[in-house]
Enzyme design. Structure first.
Site, short mmCIF file in Angstrom:
data_model
loop_
_atom_site.label_atom_id
_atom_site.label_comp_id
_atom_site.label_asym_id
_atom_site.label_seq_id
_atom_site.Cartn_x
_atom_site.Cartn_y
_atom_site.Cartn_z
N GLU A 27 13.66 3.56 2.05
CA GLU A 27 13.42 5.01 1.95
C GLU A 27 13.65 5.72 3.29
OE1 GLU A 27 9.57 4.15 0.26
OE2 GLU A 27 10.07 5.29 -1.54
N GLU B 87 8.59 -2.34 -4.70
CA GLU B 87 7.20 -1.89 -4.92
C GLU B 87 6.65 -2.31 -6.28
OE1 GLU B 87 9.66 -0.05 -3.69
OE2 GLU B 87 8.96 1.22 -2.06
N1 CO8 Z 1 3.91 -5.28 5.28
C1 CO8 Z 1 3.19 -6.01 6.15
N2 CO8 Z 1 3.60 -7.17 6.66
C2 CO8 Z 1 4.81 -7.61 6.29
C3 CO8 Z 1 5.61 -6.91 5.38
C4 CO8 Z 1 5.12 -5.68 4.88
N3 CO8 Z 1 5.83 -4.89 4.05
N4 CO8 Z 1 6.75 -7.61 5.19
C5 CO8 Z 1 6.65 -8.71 5.94
N5 CO8 Z 1 5.48 -8.72 6.61
C6 CO8 Z 1 4.98 -9.74 7.55
C7 CO8 Z 1 4.50 -10.97 6.81
O1 CO8 Z 1 3.18 -10.80 6.33
C8 CO8 Z 1 4.60 -12.01 7.92
O2 CO8 Z 1 3.48 -11.85 8.78
P1 CO8 Z 1 2.71 -13.20 9.32
O3 CO8 Z 1 3.74 -13.91 10.13
O4 CO8 Z 1 1.60 -12.63 10.14
O5 CO8 Z 1 2.28 -13.96 8.12
C9 CO8 Z 1 5.81 -11.57 8.71
O6 CO8 Z 1 6.03 -10.18 8.37
C10 CO8 Z 1 7.07 -12.32 8.33
O7 CO8 Z 1 7.21 -12.26 6.93
P2 CO8 Z 1 7.39 -13.55 6.00
O8 CO8 Z 1 6.71 -14.73 6.63
O9 CO8 Z 1 6.95 -13.19 4.62
O10 CO8 Z 1 8.96 -13.73 6.09
P3 CO8 Z 1 9.92 -14.29 4.97
O11 CO8 Z 1 11.25 -14.38 5.61
O12 CO8 Z 1 9.36 -15.51 4.35
O13 CO8 Z 1 9.96 -13.16 3.85
C11 CO8 Z 1 10.15 -10.94 2.98
C12 CO8 Z 1 10.46 -11.90 4.14
C13 CO8 Z 1 10.92 -11.38 1.74
C14 CO8 Z 1 10.59 -9.57 3.41
C15 CO8 Z 1 8.65 -10.95 2.69
O14 CO8 Z 1 7.94 -10.77 3.92
C16 CO8 Z 1 8.22 -9.82 1.78
O15 CO8 Z 1 8.40 -9.92 0.57
N6 CO8 Z 1 7.69 -8.73 2.35
C17 CO8 Z 1 7.22 -7.60 1.58
C18 CO8 Z 1 8.35 -6.70 1.20
C19 CO8 Z 1 7.83 -5.57 0.36
O16 CO8 Z 1 7.25 -5.77 -0.70
N7 CO8 Z 1 8.05 -4.33 0.84
C20 CO8 Z 1 7.57 -3.15 0.16
C21 CO8 Z 1 6.22 -2.80 0.67
S1 CO8 Z 1 5.48 -1.52 -0.25
C22 CO8 Z 1 6.25 -0.13 0.31
O17 CO8 Z 1 7.10 -0.11 1.15
C23 CO8 Z 1 5.83 1.12 -0.39
C24 CO8 Z 1 5.24 2.03 0.56
C25 CO8 Z 1 5.31 3.42 0.01
C26 CO8 Z 1 5.03 4.38 1.06
C27 CO8 Z 1 6.12 4.47 2.07
C28 CO8 Z 1 6.06 3.45 3.13
C29 CO8 Z 1 6.69 3.78 4.37
#
Ligand code: CO8
Length: 259
Positions: free
Chosen positions: A113, A133
């Protein structure tokens, strides 16, 4: 202002914003959004900057809103968060200067976004873009159902929002989410190349162009065409228009003064 979650540098008329929360894959929290909002105001009034690039790290442009930050929010807190994001993203959308998103790696949720609030998006090969999401029991709240639809049309927008599946850079190119895919190591050079082309145009014409396209997206065609005519004609009272056409006739590069 001391920036903690963002890096900012100026390079020959181009402002380069780098999201800098690498450990959380540049997840967007309130601190980052607040810094981005203040920075956009600064850039808006900085005459040295005529184009902007927003980028992230190699692994992630931004992996979305910070889930840890949102997990226990109630509706009021969620609305406050997303309203703040709206203010920040609208500042990018309405900045009278072009903004290019240079995506490497993940652009998910709020990351996608954020890119959509920019004027132009380019991506490195292997990037992954999505609105996941729906997998968290919510929907996009920062433009993913609206700017995405206006950019790629309802079919692809619904596919992305309703499956939560990411698309590749190649698919993003095919559907018009991005305008260019480049090898990872060329991403910033390419973004700077585009920014440099834009930065030397008349700032007044650039502002008019961006406003016309954006305005036209929210009104009917007839109103939009009338707005375009008025804006076009108004440019003829600027020194930049006289300089642009004089330079063409004299076979030289124009020197614009934003007057
Ligand atoms: N929020 C917080 N922490 C995150 C996020 C996130 N969106 N994405 C990744 N991280 C963190 C993980 O928790 C992890 O932290 P830690 O090392 O402390 O455990 C670190 O980043 C690395 O991530 P992964 O270990 O999970 O790395 P992978 O390579 O295994 O996976 C992925 C990467 C596939 C991206 C996975 O991290 C994932 O699925 N992340 C979430 C993606 C997601 O769902 N995004 C949408 C979030 S909701 C949203 O954006 C809506 C908000 C609406 C309002 C507008 C926002 C600005």
């Amino acid at each position: 202002m001391e920036l903690k979650t963002i890096l900012y540098e100026k390079d020959a008329g181009v402002g380069i914003i780098t999201l800098n929360r690498p450990k959380a894959l540049n997840a967007l929290n309130d601190e980052l959004i607040n810094e981005l909002t203040i920075l956009m105001d600064d850039i808006g009034s900085d005459n040295e900057v005529q184009a902007v690039i927003i980028t992230g790290g190699e692994r992630a442009f931004a992996a979305g809103g910070d889930i840890a930050f949102m997990a226990n929010a109630d509706s009021l807190q969620a609305e406050k968060f997303v309203e703040a994001i709206r203010v920040a993203f609208d500042k990018i959308d309405r900045l009278d200067k072009p903004v290019i998103a240079a995506i490497s790696g993940l652009a998910l949720g709020g990351g996608s976004e954020l890119a959509l609030a920019c004027d132009i998006r380019i991506a490195a090969e292997g990037s992954s873009i999505g609105q996941p999401e729906i997998n968290l029991g919510i929907i996009p709240g920062a433009g993913g159902t609206q700017r995405l639809t206006r950019t790629v049309g309802p079919g692809w927008a619904k596919y992305m929002v309703m499956t939560g599946l990411p698309i590749s850079a190649d698919t993003a190119l095919k559907i018009g989410f991005i305008t260019k895919v480049v090898p990872k190591e060329q991403l910033m050079d390419e973004a700077k190349k585009i920014a440099n082309i834009m930065a030397v145009k008349s700032p007044l014409a650039m502002k008019a162009a961006k406003r016309c396209v954006n305005y036209g997206l929210s009104v009917d065609l007839s109103s939009a065409l009338s707005y375009e005519i008025k804006t076009w004609a108004a440019l003829f009272s600027t020194e930049d228009q006289k300089e642009g056409m004089k330079a063409f006739l004299e076979k030289r590069n124009p020197v614009y003064k934003s007057r």
